[in-house]
Enzyme design. Structure first.
Site, short mmCIF file in Angstrom:
data_model
loop_
_atom_site.label_atom_id
_atom_site.label_comp_id
_atom_site.label_asym_id
_atom_site.label_seq_id
_atom_site.Cartn_x
_atom_site.Cartn_y
_atom_site.Cartn_z
N ARG A 37 0.82 -31.79 6.60
CA ARG A 37 1.22 -30.76 7.58
C ARG A 37 2.51 -30.03 7.19
NH1 ARG A 37 -0.40 -35.07 10.69
NH2 ARG A 37 -2.52 -34.80 11.45
N LYS A 65 4.83 -15.90 2.73
CA LYS A 65 3.39 -15.71 2.88
C LYS A 65 2.70 -16.53 1.79
CE LYS A 65 2.65 -11.21 5.02
NZ LYS A 65 2.01 -9.90 4.83
N GLU A 87 5.75 -2.54 -6.98
CA GLU A 87 6.38 -3.10 -5.78
C GLU A 87 7.88 -2.77 -5.76
OE1 GLU A 87 4.59 -4.35 -3.35
OE2 GLU A 87 2.79 -5.20 -4.26
N LYS A 89 13.99 -7.00 0.93
CA LYS A 89 12.86 -7.73 1.52
C LYS A 89 13.37 -8.87 2.39
CE LYS A 89 8.45 -9.85 1.09
NZ LYS A 89 7.30 -10.29 0.33
N GLU A 138 5.56 -10.85 10.73
CA GLU A 138 4.92 -9.53 10.69
C GLU A 138 4.47 -9.06 12.06
OE1 GLU A 138 2.77 -8.87 7.09
OE2 GLU A 138 1.71 -7.15 7.92
N ARG A 167 8.22 -5.84 9.66
CA ARG A 167 7.72 -6.28 8.35
C ARG A 167 6.54 -5.45 7.87
NH1 ARG A 167 7.33 -12.56 6.35
NH2 ARG A 167 6.39 -12.15 4.34
N ASN A 219 4.10 -2.82 3.88
CA ASN A 219 2.74 -2.44 3.48
C ASN A 219 2.63 -0.99 3.04
OD1 ASN A 219 1.55 -4.96 3.97
ND2 ASN A 219 1.51 -4.53 6.16
N HIS A 255 -0.12 0.16 0.81
CA HIS A 255 -1.06 -0.95 0.70
C HIS A 255 -2.39 -0.73 1.41
CE1 HIS A 255 2.12 -3.06 -1.28
NE2 HIS A 255 1.41 -4.17 -1.39
N HIS A 265 -5.15 -1.40 -0.99
CA HIS A 265 -6.18 -2.44 -0.80
C HIS A 265 -7.58 -1.83 -0.85
CE1 HIS A 265 -3.11 -5.20 1.38
NE2 HIS A 265 -3.20 -5.52 0.11
N HIS A 275 -3.12 -5.19 -8.83
CA HIS A 275 -2.66 -4.92 -7.47
C HIS A 275 -1.60 -3.81 -7.48
CE1 HIS A 275 -1.32 -5.53 -3.37
NE2 HIS A 275 -0.09 -5.74 -3.80
ZN ZN Z 1 1.72 -5.74 -2.76
#
Ligand code: ZN
Ligand code: ADP
Length: 357
Positions: free
Chosen positions: A123, A145, A187, A226, A236, A240, A244, A247, A251, A264
């Protein structure tokens, strides 16, 4: 003595931690792994081949416990359940207990899966990020993340689990393949346009692809930015989301090509170009912003043209969509992002009008 190193504090209320960018950082490790018989080091085969021996040497130099490599195959396609199971088996074999700590030594793939394994093991055990790609240094190693991919989508199974420490040594980037370096630069450029004119100017004057003190300063600035965003919005809920930028379209571009055509970073670069034009086209962004962003992208070999209208069905499938709308991140000015909830119907209409073929 610690040389050429700056501590960047990630000021999270419950679990603050520090990021160090520079060399000489291994001497910070001992207190984090004290009392542990063996420390699992999740890494990929490329990284370990290049830097495994160096890391192992620090056992003796800094009086560390045994560092046990837990090696995974390189590449996003291995960031899956099968690899996760192998990592768990290695944790068990090395008797990693609740008080233990894991090292994540590699790029974003290693960081994501090792972080997720640490989040799940008993956990939650502590982990330390030692990023070895530019993308991981400026982006994925900070913020907590963690995730793996499943058939239904990338990063669908994951957790927020903050590292206890991040040690980034830019010297390791000297061996990074050029395409990976470029991907990380996307990035970096994203962070720069979200954060300040000053950082943008630095990135425009940087020598592309070169690991030098200037790059080190840029990495620090990206981590600081960041870190501040994450500290204000760990999960988020709001702010936050600005991270993106580029993105949503990025994506969609990745998905359209089955994650094969672009890295990416390249997809995000193409996505930022669309987002910048969109913002300017609908009057939210200051005039000229898209050509300024394009100049930054061009400087670092990331000026990639992709059709925006084609992306609509892929945007609809984005996991970040909620109901019939999407949060679009646009820039009012450099350093001043805004999040605009946009219904699909409106997005579709605007894209068709703005980017008609
Ligand atoms: Zn990214
Ligand atoms: P990202 O950080 O972009 O998510 P990955 O974790 O997939 O990237 O790593 C990209 C590739 O670069 C992998 O093949 C990995 O083994 C390799 N790699 C990572 N760090 C280094 C490095 N410092 N030098 C050379 N290759 C590296």
């Amino acid at each position: 003595m610690i040389l050429s190193m700056d501590e960047i504090e990630i000021k999270l209320v419950a679990n603050p931690y520090s990021v160090y960018v520079g060399t000489g950082w291994m001497e910070l490790l001992p207190p984090f792994v004290e009392g542990q018989a063996r420390v699992p080091v999740v890494s990929d085969r490329n990284v370990w081949r290049l830097y495994g021996e160096g890391l192992k040497n620090s056992e003796e130099v800094y009086g560390l416990p045994e560092l046990v490599p837990v090696l995974i195959q390189p590449g996003e396609s291995h960031k899956n359940m099968k690899t996760l199971e192998k990592i768990f088996a290695a944790f068990a074999e090395n008797e990693l207990d609740r008080s233990g700590c894991v090292l994540a030594f590699g790029g974003g793939v290693v960081g994501d899966i090792a972080g997720f394994a640490a989040a799940c093991w008993m956990r939650g055990v502590r982990y330390i990020q030692i990023p070895t790609t530019l993308l991981a240094m400026v982006d994925s190693s900070v913020g907590g993340k963690t995730a793996i991919d499943i058939q239904a989508g990338k990063n669908l199974v994951g957790a927020f689990h903050q590292p206890s420490l991040v040690l980034a040594n830019p010297a390791l980037l000297r061996t990074l393949p050029p395409l990976e370096f470029q991907s990380g630069m996307a990035e970096v450029i994203k962070t720069a346009v979200l954060s300040s004119e000053e950082l943008c100017a630095g990135i425009l004057s940087m020598e592309p692809g070169v690991v030098d003190p200037e790059l080190e300063c840029v990495i620090r600035a990206c981590v600081r930015f960041k870190g501040d965003v994450v500290a204000q919005d760990e999960h988020e809920g709001g702010l936050r989301k600005i991270l993106n930028f580029g993105h949503t379209f990025g994506h969609a571009i990745e998905a359209k090509y089955g994650f094969k055509k672009y890295t990416h970073g390249q997809a995000v670069a193409a996505g930022m170009r669309i987002a910048a034009r969109y913002g300017e086209g609908c009057g939210i962004s200051e005039k000229g912003i898209s050509s300024r962003i394009e100049a930054l992208l061009k400087r670092h070999g990331l000026l990639i043209e992709e059709d925006a209208v084609d992306l609509i069905p892929w945007i609809r499938n984005d996991k970040k969509t909620h109901g019939e709308a999407i949060d679009l991140v646009l820039l009012k000015y450099i350093g001043e992002p805004v999040v605009i909830p946009t219904p699909f119907s409106e997005l579709e209409r605007t894209l068709k009008k703005m980017f008609k073929k």
